[in-house]
Design an enzyme around this catalytic site. Structure first.
Site, PDB file in Angstrom:
ATOM      1  N   ILE A  13       0.940  -1.379  -0.170  1.00  0.00           N
ATOM      2  CA  ILE A  13      -0.029   0.060  -0.024  1.00  0.00           C
ATOM      3  C   ILE A  13       0.992   1.209   0.040  1.00  0.00           C
ATOM      4  N   THR A  37      11.997  -5.289   4.757  1.00  0.00           N
ATOM      5  CA  THR A  37      11.988  -6.707   5.147  1.00  0.00           C
ATOM      6  C   THR A  37      11.547  -7.850   4.037  1.00  0.00           C
ATOM      7  N   GLU A  85       4.647  -5.269  10.334  1.00  0.00           N
ATOM      8  CA  GLU A  85       4.416  -6.755   9.722  1.00  0.00           C
ATOM      9  C   GLU A  85       2.844  -7.027   9.628  1.00  0.00           C
ATOM     10  N   THR A 134      -6.149  -0.903  10.754  1.00  0.00           N
ATOM     11  CA  THR A 134      -6.817  -1.962   9.960  1.00  0.00           C
ATOM     12  C   THR A 134      -8.281  -2.286  10.507  1.00  0.00           C
ATOM     13  N   ASP A 135      -9.208  -2.749   9.657  1.00  0.00           N
ATOM     14  CA  ASP A 135     -10.579  -3.135  10.226  1.00  0.00           C
ATOM     15  C   ASP A 135     -10.423  -4.191  11.409  1.00  0.00           C
ATOM     16  N   GLU A 136      -9.292  -4.952  11.229  1.00  0.00           N
ATOM     17  CA  GLU A 136      -8.967  -6.146  12.123  1.00  0.00           C
ATOM     18  C   GLU A 136      -9.142  -5.902  13.561  1.00  0.00           C
ATOM     19  N   TYR A 159      -1.483 -10.252  15.065  1.00  0.00           N
ATOM     20  CA  TYR A 159      -1.236  -9.331  14.046  1.00  0.00           C
ATOM     21  C   TYR A 159      -2.278  -7.974  14.597  1.00  0.00           C
ATOM     22  N   SER A 160      -3.671  -8.420  14.626  1.00  0.00           N
ATOM     23  CA  SER A 160      -4.722  -7.127  14.886  1.00  0.00           C
ATOM     24  C   SER A 160      -4.270  -7.006  16.453  1.00  0.00           C
ATOM     25  N   LYS A 163      -1.759  -4.208  16.022  1.00  0.00           N
ATOM     26  CA  LYS A 163      -2.415  -3.007  15.536  1.00  0.00           C
ATOM     27  C   LYS A 163      -3.139  -2.310  16.625  1.00  0.00           C
ATOM     28  N   LYS A 198      -0.719 -12.876   0.464  1.00  0.00           N
ATOM     29  CA  LYS A 198      -2.190 -12.873   0.667  1.00  0.00           C
ATOM     30  C   LYS A 198      -3.012 -13.306  -0.395  1.00  0.00           C
ATOM     31  N   ARG A 223     -14.424 -10.981   3.608  1.00  0.00           N
ATOM     32  CA  ARG A 223     -13.901 -10.079   3.610  1.00  0.00           C
ATOM     33  C   ARG A 223     -14.279  -8.909   2.812  1.00  0.00           C
ATOM     34  N   ASP A 287      -8.069 -25.013   8.876  1.00  0.00           N
ATOM     35  CA  ASP A 287      -8.685 -23.649   9.184  1.00  0.00           C
ATOM     36  C   ASP A 287      -7.332 -22.823  10.121  1.00  0.00           C
ATOM     37  N   GLY A 290      -7.870 -19.095  15.152  1.00  0.00           N
ATOM     38  CA  GLY A 290      -8.711 -17.874  15.378  1.00  0.00           C
ATOM     39  C   GLY A 290      -9.102 -17.019  14.327  1.00  0.00           C
TER      40      GLY A 290
HETATM   41  P1  NAD Z   1       3.445  -4.925   3.518  1.00  0.00           P
HETATM   42  O1  NAD Z   1       3.713  -6.057   4.484  1.00  0.00           O
HETATM   43  O2  NAD Z   1       3.208  -5.165   1.732  1.00  0.00           O
HETATM   44  O3  NAD Z   1       4.406  -3.793   3.683  1.00  0.00           O
HETATM   45  C1  NAD Z   1       5.133  -3.374   4.864  1.00  0.00           C
HETATM   46  C2  NAD Z   1       6.201  -2.689   4.539  1.00  0.00           C
HETATM   47  O4  NAD Z   1       6.803  -2.026   5.674  1.00  0.00           O
HETATM   48  C3  NAD Z   1       7.438  -3.343   3.705  1.00  0.00           C
HETATM   49  O5  NAD Z   1       7.832  -2.405   2.746  1.00  0.00           O
HETATM   50  C4  NAD Z   1       8.433  -3.480   4.846  1.00  0.00           C
HETATM   51  O6  NAD Z   1       9.657  -3.573   4.403  1.00  0.00           O
HETATM   52  C5  NAD Z   1       8.200  -2.268   5.956  1.00  0.00           C
HETATM   53  N1  NAD Z   1       8.406  -2.510   7.335  1.00  0.00           N
HETATM   54  C6  NAD Z   1       8.253  -3.521   8.001  1.00  0.00           C
HETATM   55  N2  NAD Z   1       8.915  -3.805   9.154  1.00  0.00           N
HETATM   56  C7  NAD Z   1       9.493  -2.327   9.093  1.00  0.00           C
HETATM   57  C8  NAD Z   1      10.412  -1.625   9.883  1.00  0.00           C
HETATM   58  N3  NAD Z   1      10.710  -2.267  11.407  1.00  0.00           N
HETATM   59  N4  NAD Z   1      10.828  -0.344   9.961  1.00  0.00           N
HETATM   60  C9  NAD Z   1      10.457  -0.056   8.539  1.00  0.00           C
HETATM   61  N5  NAD Z   1       9.969  -0.646   7.751  1.00  0.00           N
HETATM   62  C10 NAD Z   1       9.375  -1.914   8.006  1.00  0.00           C
HETATM   63  O7  NAD Z   1       2.105  -4.198   4.067  1.00  0.00           O
HETATM   64  P2  NAD Z   1       0.807  -3.411   3.197  1.00  0.00           P
HETATM   65  O8  NAD Z   1      -0.137  -4.370   2.863  1.00  0.00           O
HETATM   66  O9  NAD Z   1       1.413  -2.515   2.223  1.00  0.00           O
HETATM   67  O10 NAD Z   1       0.138  -2.755   4.606  1.00  0.00           O
HETATM   68  C11 NAD Z   1       0.529  -1.578   5.013  1.00  0.00           C
HETATM   69  C12 NAD Z   1      -0.284  -1.012   6.067  1.00  0.00           C
HETATM   70  O11 NAD Z   1      -1.492  -1.032   5.915  1.00  0.00           O
HETATM   71  C13 NAD Z   1       0.344  -1.844   7.553  1.00  0.00           C
HETATM   72  O12 NAD Z   1       0.260  -0.987   8.661  1.00  0.00           O
HETATM   73  C14 NAD Z   1      -1.268  -2.828   7.428  1.00  0.00           C
HETATM   74  O13 NAD Z   1      -1.629  -3.198   8.671  1.00  0.00           O
HETATM   75  C15 NAD Z   1      -2.254  -1.654   6.916  1.00  0.00           C
HETATM   76  N6  NAD Z   1      -3.431  -2.310   6.586  1.00  0.00           N
HETATM   77  C16 NAD Z   1      -3.213  -3.226   5.387  1.00  0.00           C
HETATM   78  C17 NAD Z   1      -4.104  -3.862   4.748  1.00  0.00           C
HETATM   79  C18 NAD Z   1      -4.018  -5.122   3.573  1.00  0.00           C
HETATM   80  O14 NAD Z   1      -5.293  -5.315   3.087  1.00  0.00           O
HETATM   81  N7  NAD Z   1      -2.934  -5.059   3.188  1.00  0.00           N
HETATM   82  C19 NAD Z   1      -5.578  -3.328   5.051  1.00  0.00           C
HETATM   83  C20 NAD Z   1      -5.813  -2.386   6.067  1.00  0.00           C
HETATM   84  C21 NAD Z   1      -4.506  -1.975   6.414  1.00  0.00           C
HETATM   85  P1  TYD Z   2      -5.344 -12.648   4.052  1.00  0.00           P
HETATM   86  O1  TYD Z   2      -5.073 -12.119   2.598  1.00  0.00           O
HETATM   87  O2  TYD Z   2      -4.348 -13.370   4.704  1.00  0.00           O
HETATM   88  O3  TYD Z   2      -6.031 -11.399   4.626  1.00  0.00           O
HETATM   89  P2  TYD Z   2      -6.531 -11.400   6.177  1.00  0.00           P
HETATM   90  O4  TYD Z   2      -6.290 -12.420   6.904  1.00  0.00           O
HETATM   91  O5  TYD Z   2      -5.928  -9.976   6.599  1.00  0.00           O
HETATM   92  O6  TYD Z   2      -8.034 -10.848   5.955  1.00  0.00           O
HETATM   93  O7  TYD Z   2      -6.594 -13.784   3.855  1.00  0.00           O
HETATM   94  C1  TYD Z   2      -7.773 -13.291   3.415  1.00  0.00           C
HETATM   95  C2  TYD Z   2      -8.957 -14.338   3.546  1.00  0.00           C
HETATM   96  O8  TYD Z   2      -8.225 -15.546   2.845  1.00  0.00           O
HETATM   97  C3  TYD Z   2      -8.894 -14.967   4.939  1.00  0.00           C
HETATM   98  O9  TYD Z   2     -10.067 -15.461   5.240  1.00  0.00           O
HETATM   99  C4  TYD Z   2      -7.910 -16.238   5.127  1.00  0.00           C
HETATM  100  C5  TYD Z   2      -8.088 -16.737   3.617  1.00  0.00           C
HETATM  101  N1  TYD Z   2      -7.009 -17.156   2.903  1.00  0.00           N
HETATM  102  C6  TYD Z   2      -6.960 -18.774   2.456  1.00  0.00           C
HETATM  103  O10 TYD Z   2      -8.302 -19.195   2.674  1.00  0.00           O
HETATM  104  N2  TYD Z   2      -5.954 -19.184   1.943  1.00  0.00           N
HETATM  105  C7  TYD Z   2      -4.862 -18.682   1.924  1.00  0.00           C
HETATM  106  O11 TYD Z   2      -3.827 -19.349   1.365  1.00  0.00           O
HETATM  107  C8  TYD Z   2      -4.591 -17.178   2.395  1.00  0.00           C
HETATM  108  C9  TYD Z   2      -3.438 -16.616   2.370  1.00  0.00           C
HETATM  109  C10 TYD Z   2      -5.723 -16.762   2.951  1.00  0.00           C
END
Ligand code: NAD
Ligand code: TYD
Length: 350
Positions: A13, A37, A85, A134-136, A159-160, A163, A198, A223, A287, A290
């Site tokens: 993002i 990372t 993370e 995050t909504d989580e 994770y959640s 956050k 993901k 989701r 599954d 949690g």
């Molecule tokens: P991502 O895992 O793709 O990217 C995370 C980035 O943070 C990476 O570039 C990593 O190198 C960097 N990073 C990790 N640890 C670090 C540290 N200690 N110092 C500096 N950089 C560090 O994550 P994303 O999916 O882009 O999510 C970004 C943010 O949005 C997160 O905070 C996540 O909780 C939030 N978010 C994500 C989603 C989603 O669907 N992906 C939804 C809602 C909120």
């Molecule tokens: P994910 O992309 O890990 O996002 P989040 O857990 O943060 O919502 O997973 C999305 C949904 O898909 C979640 O219900 C878990 C499920 N999932 C699978 O069924 N198989 C997979 O291999 C993965 C990565 C996720």
């Protein structure tokens, strides 16, 4: 000119956000702090790496001296904290790093920002800390209802939980010190540059490589999917116009079961790429521990207060996303030849 410290900007993002902002505005300078990372990838930033208003710094958000140096060198106006993370499955296996980065890292950024922005008893004007959450943090919904900003926090995964802890620290800096902050809580994103651990990029990648698609449990978890560019536009509005101290939920009422997503992608690839890609790849596995059943955002507040709405329908966004991965196989191959390959083996013993 406004100076943004964007953290985690080499991830999914964050990299989309940096490109969005630099394409839209000429008067914003971005410093991207990312420790690179497994989830950080410089290839995500190819389109902006030589932009005059962009600077990359490799480093950890937990590093106090480094973050202080950045604040000393640049007059930072906004911190937009994406660094985290971000994968639930990894947090179940190894929670510690989630606390370190997501909680302690955010605390470090808060402390350095607070010191740099202090002005007598208050704060210099025009400064703000934006926490990308995050909504989580709200936990899991039953069949009905939606997450509102005042829904009680009830996280279930490490994770959640991390956050949520970070959100509470950010809120406490507003409540205690009156430091200007916003917290955004978005639903699941999808789009270009998402790491293929993901769900959506994992399905695409596995289909293209004739690998099983692991479905956790019955596949009926829900989701609420948002195209990443719509998330970026929402964050932009919150940075510029969000009322300090406020939380904004971000989502577009786009709820789908995991099976809906899997079937949709298989059908598209079957029609447009290879008719051997089929539902035979679907493999039910244990599954997730949690596993939250359903997420669903009520976006009324951000719509009414800031006028934000998502521009991309799921039907349009998913095709754009699949086509992007098809057109950027090299990007996916570079990742899958590296850390993702090892990760996949460990997770599924394949
Ligand atoms: P991502 O895992 O793709 O990217 C995370 C980035 O943070 C990476 O570039 C990593 O190198 C960097 N990073 C990790 N640890 C670090 C540290 N200690 N110092 C500096 N950089 C560090 O994550 P994303 O999916 O882009 O999510 C970004 C943010 O949005 C997160 O905070 C996540 O909780 C939030 N978010 C994500 C989603 C989603 O669907 N992906 C939804 C809602 C909120
Ligand atoms: P994910 O992309 O890990 O996002 P989040 O857990 O943060 O919502 O997973 C999305 C949904 O898909 C979640 O219900 C878990 C499920 N999932 C699978 O069924 N198989 C997979 O291999 C993965 C990565 C996720």
């Amino acid at each position: 000119m406004k100076n943004y410290l964007v953290t985690g900007g080499a991830g999914f993002i964050g990299s989309n956000f940096i490109a969005y902002i630099l394409n839209k505005y000429k008067d914003i300078y971005i410093i991207n702090l990312d420790s690179l990372t497994y989830a950080g990838n410089m290839e995500n930033l190819k389109s902006v790496e030589s932009h005059n208003n962009y600077k990359f710094i490799q480093g950890d958000i937990c590093d106090k001296g480094l973050v202080e140096d950045i604040f000393n060198e640049y007059d930072i106006d906004y911190v937009v904290n994406f660094a985290a993370e971000s994968h639930v499955d990894r947090s179940i296996k190894n929670p510690d790093v989630f606390v370190k980065t997501n909680v302690m890292g955010t605390l470090n950024l808060l402390n350095v920002s607070k010191n740099a922005w202090a002005d007598g008893e208050g704060f210099k004007s025009g400064k703000k800390f934006i926490q990308i959450s995050t909504d989580e943090v709200y936990g899991s919904l039953g069949d009905t209802g939606f997450f509102k900003e005042d829904t009680p926090l009830d996280p279930h995964s490490p994770y959640s939980a991390s956050k949520t802890s970070a959100d509470l620290m950010v809120k406490s800096y507003f409540d205690t010190y009156k430091m200007p902050i916003n917290i955004t809580r978005c639903s699941n994103n999808y789009g270009p540059y998402q790491f293929p651990e993901k769900l959506i990029p994992l399905i695409i990648n596995n289909c293209l490589n004739n690998k099983p698609i692991p479905v956790y449990g019955d596949g009926l978890n829900v989701r609420d999917w948002l195209y990443v560019e719509d998330h970026c536009s929402a964050i932009d509005m919150v940075v510029r116009r969000g009322i300090s101290g406020e939380v904004y939920n971000i989502g577009g009422h786009n709820e789908k079961t995991n099976m809906d997503i899997i079937n949709n992608i298989i059908e598209y690839l079957n029609k447009n790429v290879d008719d051997l890609i089929s539902k035979n790849l679907i493999t039910y596995v244990d599954d997730r521990k949690g596993h939250d059943k359903r997420y669903g955002i009520d976006p009324t507040k951000i719509k009414e207060e800031l006028g934000w709405y998502p521009k991309t329908s799921f039907e349009e966004g998913i095709i754009k996303t699949i086509d992007w991965y098809l057109g950027n196989k090299q990007w996916m191959d570079n990742i899958t030849m590296g850390s993702y390959q090892e990760y996949y083996k460990k997770m599924y013993n394949k």
